[in-house]
Motif scaffolding. Structure first.
Motif, PDB file in Angstrom:
ATOM      1  N   GLY A   1       0.822  -1.200   0.000  1.00 47.08           N
ATOM      2  CA  GLY A   1       0.000   0.000   0.000  1.00 47.08           C
ATOM      3  C   GLY A   1       0.859   1.254   0.000  1.00 47.08           C
ATOM      4  N   GLY A   2       0.201   2.384  -0.169  1.00 44.76           N
ATOM      5  CA  GLY A   2       0.927   3.650  -0.161  1.00 44.76           C
ATOM      6  C   GLY A   2       0.106   4.756  -0.760  1.00 44.76           C
ATOM      7  N   LEU A   3       0.805   5.842  -1.076  1.00 45.48           N
ATOM      8  CA  LEU A   3       0.182   7.031  -1.657  1.00 45.48           C
ATOM      9  C   LEU A   3       0.471   7.045  -3.155  1.00 45.48           C
ATOM     10  CD1 LEU A   3      -1.215   9.813  -1.391  1.00 45.48           C
ATOM     11  CD2 LEU A   3       1.064  10.767  -0.891  1.00 45.48           C
ATOM     12  N   VAL A   4      -0.564   7.235  -3.953  1.00 43.92           N
ATOM     13  CA  VAL A   4      -0.406   7.264  -5.404  1.00 43.92           C
ATOM     14  C   VAL A   4      -1.343   8.311  -5.973  1.00 43.92           C
ATOM     15  CG1 VAL A   4      -2.129   5.448  -5.762  1.00 43.92           C
ATOM     16  CG2 VAL A   4      -0.339   5.801  -7.479  1.00 43.92           C
ATOM     17  N   GLN A   5      -0.953   8.906  -7.092  1.00 40.39           N
ATOM     18  CA  GLN A   5      -1.818   9.883  -7.742  1.00 40.39           C
ATOM     19  C   GLN A   5      -2.923   9.175  -8.523  1.00 40.39           C
ATOM     20  OE1 GLN A   5       0.741  12.403 -10.115  1.00 40.39           O
ATOM     21  NE2 GLN A   5       1.008  13.845  -8.433  1.00 40.39           N
ATOM     22  N   ALA A   6      -4.030   9.874  -8.686  1.00 39.86           N
ATOM     23  CA  ALA A   6      -5.121   9.333  -9.489  1.00 39.86           C
ATOM     24  C   ALA A   6      -4.612   8.946 -10.872  1.00 39.86           C
ATOM     25  CB  ALA A   6      -6.245  10.352  -9.585  1.00 39.86           C
ATOM     26  N   GLY A   7      -5.061   7.807 -11.340  1.00 40.56           N
ATOM     27  CA  GLY A   7      -4.598   7.287 -12.619  1.00 40.56           C
ATOM     28  C   GLY A   7      -3.408   6.360 -12.508  1.00 40.56           C
ATOM     29  N   GLY A   8      -2.813   6.320 -11.337  1.00 41.52           N
ATOM     30  CA  GLY A   8      -1.641   5.488 -11.131  1.00 41.52           C
ATOM     31  C   GLY A   8      -1.993   4.055 -10.774  1.00 41.52           C
ATOM     32  N   SER A   9      -0.955   3.286 -10.431  1.00 41.05           N
ATOM     33  CA  SER A   9      -1.114   1.856 -10.147  1.00 41.05           C
ATOM     34  C   SER A   9      -0.401   1.475  -8.859  1.00 41.05           C
ATOM     35  CB  SER A   9      -0.535   1.024 -11.297  1.00 41.05           C
ATOM     36  OG  SER A   9      -1.212   1.278 -12.510  1.00 41.05           O
ATOM     37  N   LEU A  10      -0.898   0.443  -8.245  1.00 41.96           N
ATOM     38  CA  LEU A  10      -0.257  -0.181  -7.095  1.00 41.96           C
ATOM     39  C   LEU A  10      -0.476  -1.681  -7.185  1.00 41.96           C
ATOM     40  CD1 LEU A  10      -1.179   1.991  -3.958  1.00 41.96           C
ATOM     41  CD2 LEU A  10       1.104   1.687  -4.941  1.00 41.96           C
TER      42      LEU A  10
END
Length: 121
Positions: free
Chosen positions: A9-18
């Motif tokens: 988990g973590g912080l990601v910008q909209a449109g990104g992937s994890l």
């Protein structure tokens, strides 16, 4: 008894992937249906995806279809959740669960501690 530990988990910008991972200990992993659930603040825990014991059958919540992919590697006792095209609404604590059936949280016997996913808009 199966113990589950999520990561990724973590912080990601909209449109990104994890990609979330769930490592399992215990002998019953390879015979267990595994699922991912999530819970946002103030909301009930909701179903995300599930995968059969041999990985041959997968299920998704409608809002995740086409964006999320669940998979498993029984040799590594690990289940994954690939999340693409993330939206702010995907922000939640994501939980791995095992030993259940379908989309009902109550049917799952084992739960991890959860991993936070935050999507910034």
């Amino acid at each position: 008894q199966v113990q589950l530990v999520e990561s990724g988990g973590g912080l990601v910008q909209a449109g990104g992937s994890l990609r979330l991972s769930c490592a399992a200990s215990g002998r019953t992993f390879s015979s267990s249906t595994m699922g991912w659930f999530r819970q946002a603040p103030g909301k009930e825990r909701e179903f995300v995806a599930a995968i059969s014991s041999n990985g041959g059958v997968t299920y998704y919540a409608n809002s995740m279809k086409g964006r999320f992919t669940i998979s498993r590697d029984n040799a590594k006792n690990t289940v994954y959740l690939q999340m693409n095209s993330l939206k702010a609404d995907d922000t939640a604590v994501y939980y791995c669960a095992g030993g259940g059936r379908g989309s009902s949280p109550g049917s799952y016997d084992y739960w991890g501690q959860g991993t936070q996913v935050t999507v910034s808009s």
